[in-house]
Design a protein around this motif. Structure first.
Motif, short mmCIF file in Angstrom:
data_model
loop_
_atom_site.label_atom_id
_atom_site.label_comp_id
_atom_site.label_asym_id
_atom_site.label_seq_id
_atom_site.Cartn_x
_atom_site.Cartn_y
_atom_site.Cartn_z
N LEU A 26 0.84 -1.20 0.00
CA LEU A 26 0.00 0.00 0.00
C LEU A 26 0.87 1.25 0.00
O LEU A 26 0.61 2.21 -0.73
N TYR A 68 1.29 4.37 -2.93
CA TYR A 68 1.27 5.80 -2.66
C TYR A 68 2.59 6.47 -3.04
O TYR A 68 2.62 7.62 -3.48
N SER A 108 -8.52 7.98 0.21
CA SER A 108 -7.40 7.46 -0.56
C SER A 108 -6.65 8.55 -1.31
O SER A 108 -5.43 8.54 -1.39
#
Length: 204
Positions: free
Chosen positions: A13, A17, A121
């Motif tokens: 994750l 990003y 998000s």
């Protein structure tokens, strides 16, 4: 790297990003070097196709992978001819400073967007954009070759004393690797990043 072994899901994750922030940060950094050099009279970056915001002109994929794994890496360096620059050594210092400065300004913009957006998000991408670009900024300001900070400090070193630090140009990468392995590099960059984030929090 240890995060991948300990918590693969969180590491993946974080990678999702981080990658956009890295690509954008490296691209803007090298474009800023190229743009500053051309503005100061050196056509070399323009002739080599570096005055562009196309990531493919600037990204070094090995350097990008190193940043993901080790927390520091590199893009394709912009070649300049210092003799063509206005101000010669001072011009070279300005070209060197343009890269880290662009990362700092991009980090500030990302923080402002993250602060303005509702949690979610998309806001995460901007938060990582701020932290990654602060890392790129402060990493490149370290006075260790081949980083930009050495080119800036070199202007301030008297010519008679330059030989005393010239050996750094041969061992700069080794110094960075050692500092990274013993944790000093991470602590220095982390402290600088935290101070900048506190500054942004006061401004925005």
């Amino acid at each position: 790297m240890w995060g991948l072994l300990q918590d693969p899901r969180s590491w993946l994750l974080g990678l999702i990003y981080t990658l956009p922030a890295l690509v954008l940060g490296f691209t803007l950094h090298e474009f800023s070097h190229a743009f500053a050099a051309v503005r100061l009279g050196d056509p070399t970056p323009r002739l080599e196709g570096r005055v562009t915001l196309n990531p493919s002109a600037h990204i070094d994929w090995v350097g990008l992978l190193l940043f993901v794994l080790l927390g520091w890496g590199y893009a394709r360096p912009v070649h300049i001819q210092p003799g063509n620059l206005k101000g010669r050594k001072w011009g070279e210092a300005l070209v060197a400073l343009a890269g880290p400065l662009s990362n700092f300004l991009l980090a500030a913009a990302c923080y402002a967007l993250w602060d303005a957006l509702p949690a979610g998000s998309w806001s995460g991408f901007f938060y990582y954009g701020a932290t990654v670009n602060l890392t790129l900024c402060f990493l490149n300001l370290l006075p260790v070759p081949p980083l930009d900070g050495f080119s800036i400090v070199r202007v301030l070193i008297p010519l008679r004393s330059y030989r005393a630090v010239a050996w750094l140009q041969r061992y700069g990468i080794v110094i960075l690797v050692v500092l990274s392995l013993v944790g000093v590099l991470g602590r220095v960059l982390g402290a600088a990043q935290a101070a900048a984030m506190r500054l942004f929090a006061r401004i925005f």
